[in-house]
Design a protein around this motif. Structure first.
Motif, PDB file in Angstrom:
ATOM      1  N   ARG A   1       0.837  -1.109   0.016  1.00 31.04           N
ATOM      2  CA  ARG A   1      -0.134   0.112  -0.123  1.00 31.04           C
ATOM      3  C   ARG A   1       0.822   1.213   0.188  1.00 31.04           C
ATOM      4  NH1 ARG A   1      -0.685   4.185   2.201  1.00 31.04           N
ATOM      5  NH2 ARG A   1       0.698   3.793   3.869  1.00 31.04           N
ATOM      6  N   TRP A   2       2.000   1.191   0.588  1.00 24.95           N
ATOM      7  CA  TRP A   2       2.724   2.495   1.057  1.00 24.95           C
ATOM      8  C   TRP A   2       3.438   2.701  -0.567  1.00 24.95           C
ATOM      9  CZ3 TRP A   2       8.380   1.409   0.063  1.00 24.95           C
ATOM     10  CH2 TRP A   2       8.900   2.401   0.190  1.00 24.95           C
ATOM     11  N   PHE A   3       4.124   1.742  -1.168  1.00 28.75           N
ATOM     12  CA  PHE A   3       4.692   1.732  -2.369  1.00 28.75           C
ATOM     13  C   PHE A   3       3.550   2.156  -3.644  1.00 28.75           C
ATOM     14  CE2 PHE A   3       7.223   0.506  -6.184  1.00 28.75           C
ATOM     15  CZ  PHE A   3       8.187   1.263  -6.017  1.00 28.75           C
ATOM     16  N   MET A   4       2.579   1.647  -3.461  1.00 25.06           N
ATOM     17  CA  MET A   4       1.526   2.127  -4.436  1.00 25.06           C
ATOM     18  C   MET A   4       1.032   3.476  -4.422  1.00 25.06           C
ATOM     19  SD  MET A   4       0.879  -0.544  -6.890  1.00 25.06           S
ATOM     20  CE  MET A   4       2.729  -0.751  -6.406  1.00 25.06           C
ATOM     21  N   GLU A   5       0.643   3.824  -3.164  1.00 24.73           N
ATOM     22  CA  GLU A   5      -0.306   4.963  -2.963  1.00 24.73           C
ATOM     23  C   GLU A   5       0.570   5.985  -2.534  1.00 24.73           C
ATOM     24  OE1 GLU A   5      -3.765   4.246  -0.572  1.00 24.73           O
ATOM     25  OE2 GLU A   5      -4.261   2.201  -1.421  1.00 24.73           O
ATOM     26  N   ASP A   6       1.727   5.774  -1.758  1.00 21.22           N
ATOM     27  CA  ASP A   6       2.282   6.863  -1.059  1.00 21.22           C
ATOM     28  C   ASP A   6       3.558   7.328  -2.097  1.00 21.22           C
ATOM     29  OD1 ASP A   6       0.607   6.881   0.869  1.00 21.22           O
ATOM     30  OD2 ASP A   6       2.241   6.205   2.147  1.00 21.22           O
ATOM     31  N   ILE A   7       3.883   6.060  -2.958  1.00 19.17           N
ATOM     32  CA  ILE A   7       5.251   6.582  -3.799  1.00 19.17           C
ATOM     33  C   ILE A   7       4.761   6.565  -5.165  1.00 19.17           C
ATOM     34  CG2 ILE A   7       7.523   5.764  -4.521  1.00 19.17           C
ATOM     35  CD1 ILE A   7       7.274   6.544  -1.629  1.00 19.17           C
ATOM     36  N   LEU A   8       4.065   5.683  -5.550  1.00 21.07           N
ATOM     37  CA  LEU A   8       3.620   5.681  -7.340  1.00 21.07           C
ATOM     38  C   LEU A   8       2.294   6.462  -7.419  1.00 21.07           C
ATOM     39  CD1 LEU A   8       4.237   1.931  -8.170  1.00 21.07           C
ATOM     40  CD2 LEU A   8       5.922   3.862  -8.397  1.00 21.07           C
ATOM     41  N   ARG A   9       1.719   6.929  -6.169  1.00 19.48           N
ATOM     42  CA  ARG A   9       0.574   7.753  -6.356  1.00 19.48           C
ATOM     43  C   ARG A   9      -0.642   6.876  -7.269  1.00 19.48           C
ATOM     44  NH1 ARG A   9       0.651  11.204  -2.128  1.00 19.48           N
ATOM     45  NH2 ARG A   9       2.733  12.300  -2.077  1.00 19.48           N
ATOM     46  N   THR A  10      -0.653   5.750  -6.961  1.00 15.72           N
ATOM     47  CA  THR A  10      -1.678   5.090  -7.723  1.00 15.72           C
ATOM     48  C   THR A  10      -2.502   4.241  -6.780  1.00 15.72           C
ATOM     49  OG1 THR A  10      -2.209   3.675  -9.561  1.00 15.72           O
ATOM     50  CG2 THR A  10      -0.437   3.484  -8.395  1.00 15.72           C
ATOM     51  N   GLU A  11      -3.911   4.081  -7.067  1.00 17.32           N
ATOM     52  CA  GLU A  11      -4.593   2.758  -6.398  1.00 17.32           C
ATOM     53  C   GLU A  11      -4.735   1.721  -7.349  1.00 17.32           C
ATOM     54  OE1 GLU A  11      -7.931   4.326  -4.026  1.00 17.32           O
ATOM     55  OE2 GLU A  11      -6.762   5.949  -3.272  1.00 17.32           O
ATOM     56  N   ASP A  12      -4.393   1.724  -8.536  1.00 17.18           N
ATOM     57  CA  ASP A  12      -4.455   0.634  -9.434  1.00 17.18           C
ATOM     58  C   ASP A  12      -3.532  -0.419  -9.357  1.00 17.18           C
ATOM     59  OD1 ASP A  12      -5.242  -1.185 -11.571  1.00 17.18           O
ATOM     60  OD2 ASP A  12      -5.160   0.469 -13.135  1.00 17.18           O
ATOM     61  N   TYR A  13      -3.716  -1.309  -8.286  1.00 17.56           N
ATOM     62  CA  TYR A  13      -2.727  -2.339  -7.831  1.00 17.56           C
ATOM     63  C   TYR A  13      -2.759  -3.321  -9.127  1.00 17.56           C
ATOM     64  CZ  TYR A  13      -2.694  -0.713  -2.885  1.00 17.56           C
ATOM     65  OH  TYR A  13      -2.796  -0.011  -1.759  1.00 17.56           O
ATOM     66  N   ALA A  14      -3.605  -3.781  -9.472  1.00 18.34           N
ATOM     67  CA  ALA A  14      -3.921  -4.723 -10.483  1.00 18.34           C
ATOM     68  C   ALA A  14      -2.982  -4.300 -11.793  1.00 18.34           C
ATOM     69  CB  ALA A  14      -5.349  -4.964 -11.078  1.00 18.34           C
ATOM     70  N   SER A  15      -3.186  -3.118 -12.106  1.00 17.60           N
ATOM     71  CA  SER A  15      -2.377  -2.870 -13.457  1.00 17.60           C
ATOM     72  C   SER A  15      -0.870  -2.704 -13.279  1.00 17.60           C
ATOM     73  CB  SER A  15      -2.752  -1.238 -13.946  1.00 17.60           C
ATOM     74  OG  SER A  15      -4.069  -1.249 -14.337  1.00 17.60           O
ATOM     75  N   GLU A  16      -0.431  -2.360 -12.082  1.00 20.00           N
ATOM     76  CA  GLU A  16       1.030  -2.275 -11.636  1.00 20.00           C
ATOM     77  C   GLU A  16       1.612  -3.779 -11.733  1.00 20.00           C
ATOM     78  OE1 GLU A  16       2.995   0.268 -11.424  1.00 20.00           O
ATOM     79  OE2 GLU A  16       1.312   1.793 -11.612  1.00 20.00           O
ATOM     80  N   GLN A  17       0.567  -4.600 -11.134  1.00 16.10           N
ATOM     81  CA  GLN A  17       1.188  -6.150 -11.133  1.00 16.10           C
ATOM     82  C   GLN A  17       1.153  -6.785 -12.453  1.00 16.10           C
ATOM     83  OE1 GLN A  17      -0.631  -8.231  -7.815  1.00 16.10           O
ATOM     84  NE2 GLN A  17      -0.266  -6.630  -6.532  1.00 16.10           N
ATOM     85  N   LEU A  18       0.223  -6.509 -13.359  1.00 18.53           N
ATOM     86  CA  LEU A  18       0.279  -6.971 -14.746  1.00 18.53           C
ATOM     87  C   LEU A  18       1.401  -6.639 -15.503  1.00 18.53           C
ATOM     88  CD1 LEU A  18      -3.482  -6.322 -15.784  1.00 18.53           C
ATOM     89  CD2 LEU A  18      -2.304  -8.554 -15.429  1.00 18.53           C
ATOM     90  N   ALA A  19       2.144  -5.386 -15.290  1.00 19.60           N
ATOM     91  CA  ALA A  19       3.219  -4.929 -15.729  1.00 19.60           C
ATOM     92  C   ALA A  19       4.590  -5.853 -15.488  1.00 19.60           C
ATOM     93  CB  ALA A  19       3.517  -3.521 -15.577  1.00 19.60           C
ATOM     94  N   ILE A  20       4.340  -6.708 -14.256  1.00 14.31           N
ATOM     95  CA  ILE A  20       5.541  -7.594 -14.183  1.00 14.31           C
ATOM     96  C   ILE A  20       5.515  -8.581 -15.206  1.00 14.31           C
ATOM     97  CG2 ILE A  20       6.437  -9.055 -12.381  1.00 14.31           C
ATOM     98  CD1 ILE A  20       5.195  -7.097 -10.487  1.00 14.31           C
ATOM     99  N   ALA A  21       6.730  -8.768 -15.843  1.00 13.56           N
ATOM    100  CA  ALA A  21       6.801  -9.914 -16.939  1.00 13.56           C
ATOM    101  C   ALA A  21       6.975 -11.270 -16.276  1.00 13.56           C
ATOM    102  CB  ALA A  21       7.825  -9.621 -17.811  1.00 13.56           C
ATOM    103  N   GLU A  22       6.370 -12.306 -16.942  1.00 18.35           N
ATOM    104  CA  GLU A  22       6.640 -13.541 -16.507  1.00 18.35           C
ATOM    105  C   GLU A  22       8.212 -13.847 -16.364  1.00 18.35           C
ATOM    106  OE1 GLU A  22       5.465 -17.939 -15.800  1.00 18.35           O
ATOM    107  OE2 GLU A  22       4.273 -16.046 -15.760  1.00 18.35           O
ATOM    108  N   LYS A  23       8.793 -13.417 -17.347  1.00 17.82           N
ATOM    109  CA  LYS A  23      10.183 -13.860 -17.329  1.00 17.82           C
ATOM    110  C   LYS A  23      11.048 -13.196 -16.150  1.00 17.82           C
ATOM    111  CE  LYS A  23      11.533 -10.127 -20.529  1.00 17.82           C
ATOM    112  NZ  LYS A  23      11.911  -9.955 -21.718  1.00 17.82           N
ATOM    113  N   ARG A  24      10.576 -12.191 -15.770  1.00 17.44           N
ATOM    114  CA  ARG A  24      11.249 -11.692 -14.396  1.00 17.44           C
ATOM    115  C   ARG A  24      10.757 -12.354 -12.977  1.00 17.44           C
ATOM    116  NH1 ARG A  24      15.107  -8.277 -15.752  1.00 17.44           N
ATOM    117  NH2 ARG A  24      14.849  -6.507 -14.303  1.00 17.44           N
TER     118      ARG A  24
END
Length: 492
Positions: free
Chosen positions: A303-326
């Motif tokens: 929550r801290w990293f999403m909302e306070d640092i990245l200024r977003t509440e769209d958790y799902a979109s941020e996690q979708l950007a994580i590539a399978e190969k990573r």
């Protein structure tokens, strides 16, 4: 049809559920109340606000029900809080809560003065700032006028039971977190009572969580719209009650809670030999014992990293950007110690840390590192539990963070065990209702009640290739905190 009321006395609200005898939840009600922060690091609540929530919540819960069918009430609640009553059973001062940090001096005096080894011998635990005994010592030193008026020392959920029954009672699981209980022998520790200047007559009678301590008082029953003779179970501390609500009883049951804080709860029929004092050894609500690893920041890191640092509440979109190969290959690591850490490193100077960033590090790498860092810290707690000799083959998982498909997958592979989800989560409130069911019918075992009331969902299995990759990363993660420990102390 009989019904059972479960109460969860939380830090910000009281949750009440209505459970029928078939294990179906018929209704839920929630009532909020305020906290007070008189000074930085202090945290208090007025127990009369809890009374108000109870007296409003139960009638609302029963609005559409023939109230004569209610058979029992059970409560799970926030642990460690200090509620003190005078000779007339009136609250003397606001309750000092589990997350109150005023007792650093008293905690150090217990650990260094009495000594950690003696504390473990007397109570199976060492002192933490949140525990009840240091609060009593603080009160004795800082508010002697209040301390001198104490007739009864209670825990938060025990005050709810007192309101209902007029009985001063406490169960073993909640009492374990006071640092006044001989956990192994299940009795108040005479050595700790002497050290804290407490008489046993000032403490409530001890019960197993599933035992009936009495019935709802006639006048209270009338006001609440309850029939006469409703039984009240002793109840349990919130973690033990939640474990009952997830079906974790007997030997080797494990539940991982990925909430604001994170917990690893492992049940044991026998008293476990625990070499790590930062892993708590407490009595369990099933009549046995449990080990509890508690990390202070889990889903709150995300929550801290999403909302306070990245200024977003769209958790799902941020996690979708994580590539399978990573997955299993992220070069960035994160220490999730944003508020210091309790288990298993016991270091309040520890802090959150990113390490391994490069010019090509991406936003997704950092999001992934946070999820993985929490998973690695949970693995630290699980490894500490394993060192007691307990064998863990699987775990249940609950909490807000467990709603993330990606985070569940990462965790299953970091731990390399299957993780079983629950169809619905009602936490300590469900556990309280189940304990009420047991208190009303002594012929029904908790095992049978768990089979009836706990409904599981998807099981996430570790993937061999990914578990192997995370094993390598975990071994590297383990080297980061020791390398930073002295620096954290300097920075503090």
């Amino acid at each position: 049809m009989n019904y059972y009321i479960g109460v969860d006395l939380g830090t910000s609200s009281m949750k009440l559920i209505l459970l029928d005898e078939e294990g179906q939840i018929r209704k839920t009600v929630s009532k909020t109340y305020p906290s007070a922060f008189p000074r930085p690091g202090w945290s208090e609540q007025n127990p009369e606000d809890w009374r108000g929530a109870l007296m409003e919540g139960i009638p609302e819960l029963l609005e559409d029900l023939e109230s004569g069918q209610v058979a029992g009430i059970g409560c799970g609640g926030q642990m460690h809080g200090l509620v003190i009553l005078d000779e007339k059973d009136q609250v003397i001062r606001p309750a000092i809560l589990w997350n109150d940090g005023r007792t650093t001096k008293q905690t150090e005096a217990l650990n260094d003065g009495i000594g950690r080894k003696k504390l473990e011998e007397w109570t199976a635990n060492v002192a933490f700032a949140g525990f009840t005994a240091p609060k009593l010592l603080w009160l004795k030193e800082e508010e002697p006028e209040h301390y001198g008026r104490i007739a009864k020392i209670m825990l938060p959920k025990d005050y709810i039971n007192y309101i209902l029954t007029g009985v001063h009672a406490c169960d073993y699981s909640d009492a374990s977190g006071t640092l006044l209980l001989d956990v192994k022998e299940k009795r108040w520790s005479s050595q700790m009572l002497e050290a804290c200047g407490v008489r046993e007559s000032q403490l409530p009678r001890l019960w197993e969580s599933f035992q009936c301590i009495g019935t709802v008082q006639s006048e209270i029953a009338r006001v609440l719209g309850l029939p006469q003779g409703v039984k009240v179970a002793a109840g349990a501390g919130d973690n033990a009650a939640a474990a009952i609500g997830t079906g974790i009883i007997g030997d080797g049951g494990c539940n991982i809670s990925l909430g604001t804080s994170g917990t690893v709860f492992v049940s044991s029929k026998a008293f476990p030999a625990n070499p790590n004092p930062a892993i708590h050894t407490f009595a369990h609500a099933d009549g046995g014992y449990h080990l509890l690893g508690c990390m202070l920041s889990a889903a709150s890191c995300n929550r801290w990293f999403m909302e306070d640092i990245l200024r977003t509440e769209d958790y799902a979109s941020e996690q979708l950007a994580i590539a399978e190969k990573r997955l299993g290959k992220n070069p960035v690591y994160f220490l999730p110690y944003l508020m210091g850490e309790r288990s298993p490193i016991e270091d309040m100077n520890a802090r959150g840390t990113f390490i391994g960033m490069r010019m090509d590090t991406t936003r997704a790498d950092l999001v992934q590192a946070v999820l993985e860092g929490v998973a690695f810290a949970i693995r630290d707690n699980l490894e500490a539990v394993k060192r007691t000799g307990i064998v863990l083959e699987s775990s249940r998982i609950c909490g807000g963070g467990a709603k993330s498909v990606l985070w569940r997958r990462i965790l299953a592979n970091v731990l390399n065990i299957p993780l079983q989800c629950l169809q619905s989560e009602q936490g300590p409130a469900l556990g309280g209702a189940m304990l009420a069911m047991a208190a009303c019918d002594g012929g029904v075992s908790l095992e049978e009640i768990c089979r009836k009331c706990v409904r599981t969902g998807e099981t996430i299995l570790p993937e061999p290739w990914l578990a192997e990759a995370y094993e390598d990363r975990y071994q590297r993660f383990q080297k980061i905190y020791p390398a930073c420990r002295n620096l954290f102390t300097e920075l503090a």
